[in-house]
Design a protein around this motif. Structure first.
Motif, mmCIF file in Angstrom:
data_model
loop_
_atom_site.group_PDB
_atom_site.id
_atom_site.type_symbol
_atom_site.label_atom_id
_atom_site.label_comp_id
_atom_site.label_asym_id
_atom_site.label_seq_id
_atom_site.Cartn_x
_atom_site.Cartn_y
_atom_site.Cartn_z
ATOM 1 N N VAL A 9 -5.256 -5.630 9.784
ATOM 2 C CA VAL A 9 -5.692 -5.186 8.466
ATOM 3 C C VAL A 9 -4.632 -5.607 7.444
ATOM 4 C CG1 VAL A 9 -6.257 -3.178 7.047
ATOM 5 C CG2 VAL A 9 -6.882 -3.200 9.482
ATOM 6 N N LEU A 11 -3.571 -5.025 3.558
ATOM 7 C CA LEU A 11 -3.784 -4.218 2.363
ATOM 8 C C LEU A 11 -3.089 -4.881 1.189
ATOM 9 C CD1 LEU A 11 -4.619 -1.613 0.825
ATOM 10 C CD2 LEU A 11 -2.389 -0.688 1.491
ATOM 11 N N TYR A 13 -1.617 -4.163 -2.110
ATOM 12 C CA TYR A 13 -1.101 -2.934 -2.721
ATOM 13 C C TYR A 13 -0.423 -3.257 -4.047
ATOM 14 C CZ TYR A 13 1.507 1.451 -3.042
ATOM 15 O OH TYR A 13 2.014 2.660 -3.455
ATOM 16 N N ALA A 22 -6.596 3.168 -1.209
ATOM 17 C CA ALA A 22 -6.811 2.055 -0.284
ATOM 18 C C ALA A 22 -5.801 2.102 0.863
ATOM 19 C CB ALA A 22 -6.726 0.726 -1.024
ATOM 20 N N LYS A 25 -7.045 4.575 3.418
ATOM 21 C CA LYS A 25 -8.160 3.989 4.181
ATOM 22 C C LYS A 25 -7.660 2.916 5.150
ATOM 23 C CE LYS A 25 -11.767 5.861 1.957
ATOM 24 N NZ LYS A 25 -12.961 6.440 2.461
ATOM 25 N N ALA A 26 -6.721 2.096 4.688
ATOM 26 C CA ALA A 26 -6.200 1.019 5.533
ATOM 27 C C ALA A 26 -5.491 1.578 6.767
ATOM 28 C CB ALA A 26 -5.251 0.131 4.733
ATOM 29 N N ALA A 30 -6.799 0.931 10.512
ATOM 30 C CA ALA A 30 -5.890 0.315 11.489
ATOM 31 C C ALA A 30 -5.687 1.246 12.691
ATOM 32 C CB ALA A 30 -4.555 -0.019 10.834
ATOM 33 N N LEU A 37 -1.162 -3.379 10.771
ATOM 34 C CA LEU A 37 -1.377 -3.267 9.332
ATOM 35 C C LEU A 37 -0.268 -4.021 8.603
ATOM 36 C CD1 LEU A 37 -2.656 -1.983 6.753
ATOM 37 C CD2 LEU A 37 -1.167 -0.009 7.161
ATOM 38 N N VAL A 39 0.996 -4.485 4.783
ATOM 39 C CA VAL A 39 0.868 -4.018 3.410
ATOM 40 C C VAL A 39 1.606 -5.018 2.538
ATOM 41 C CG1 VAL A 39 1.278 -2.139 1.792
ATOM 42 C CG2 VAL A 39 0.782 -1.627 4.195
ATOM 43 N N TYR A 85 3.068 -1.327 11.476
ATOM 44 C CA TYR A 85 2.872 -1.967 10.176
ATOM 45 C C TYR A 85 4.011 -2.918 9.862
ATOM 46 C CZ TYR A 85 6.402 1.093 8.113
ATOM 47 O OH TYR A 85 7.570 1.731 7.808
ATOM 48 N N ILE A 112 -8.152 -5.018 2.499
ATOM 49 C CA ILE A 112 -8.514 -3.809 1.772
ATOM 50 C C ILE A 112 -7.728 -3.800 0.469
ATOM 51 C CG2 ILE A 112 -8.493 -1.281 1.797
ATOM 52 C CD1 ILE A 112 -8.745 -1.404 4.834
ATOM 53 N N CYS A 113 -8.415 -3.433 -0.614
ATOM 54 C CA CYS A 113 -7.746 -3.368 -1.913
ATOM 55 C C CYS A 113 -8.419 -2.307 -2.762
ATOM 56 C CB CYS A 113 -7.773 -4.727 -2.616
ATOM 57 S SG CYS A 113 -9.428 -5.378 -2.919
#
Length: 145
Positions: A9, A11, A13, A22, A25-26, A30, A37, A39, A85, A112-113
């Motif tokens: 995933v 993200l 950010y 977001a 949710k991310a 994940a 993940l 970020v 992450y 994801i955003c």
């Protein structure tokens, strides 16, 4: 879409209210998928809100800002108790760095955003980063309101 088995995933950010939603949710997506993940925060040196009222060279200010955001992202993720992450802080245009560089670099299979970013000027004049990601992403995109 969310019945897919996502492995990585990504993200996008920016510290905005929607980005905070977001992030939540991310992390959950994940965790549910046992996925990694990433970020990503992209320091947009064109954004006036980052450097307003801060004298100094743009590169140094951008580096300082990047470190601040990295700490903020780390604190938020650790609040959720998530460990798998990686943080990425890049310089450039968020629209292109996320869409054309990071998706492939990290091997993401979903981005994801937040629907609205922190820079309303950019949304009014040039269109939003989330719109660009939706339009040009090579993988699934989840936009959070």
């Amino acid at each position: 879409m969310l019945d897919e088995d996502y492995k990585h995933v990504l993200l996008a950010y920016d510290g905005s209210v929607d980005a905070e939603k977001a992030l939540f949710k991310a992390v959950n997506l994940a965790r549910r998928n046992k996925a990694k993940l990433t970020v990503a925060y992209v320091v947009d040196v064109r954004s006036p809100h980052i450097f307003a009222n801060k004298p100094g060279k743009i590169d140094e200010l951008a580096d300082d800002h990047a470190e601040e955001m990295k700490l903020k992202m780390k604190e938020k993720i650790e609040e959720y108790g998530f460990e798998n992450y990686h943080l990425r802080v890049e310089k450039g245009n968020p629209k292109t760095v996320i869409t054309y560089d990071l998706i492939d670099e990290v091997g993401a299979d979903i981005v994801i955003c937040g629907s609205n970013g922190i820079d309303s000027y950019d949304q009014m004049i040039m269109g939003s980063t989330s719109e660009n990601i939706v339009r040009y992403s090579s993988v699934d995109v989840l936009v959070i309101k």
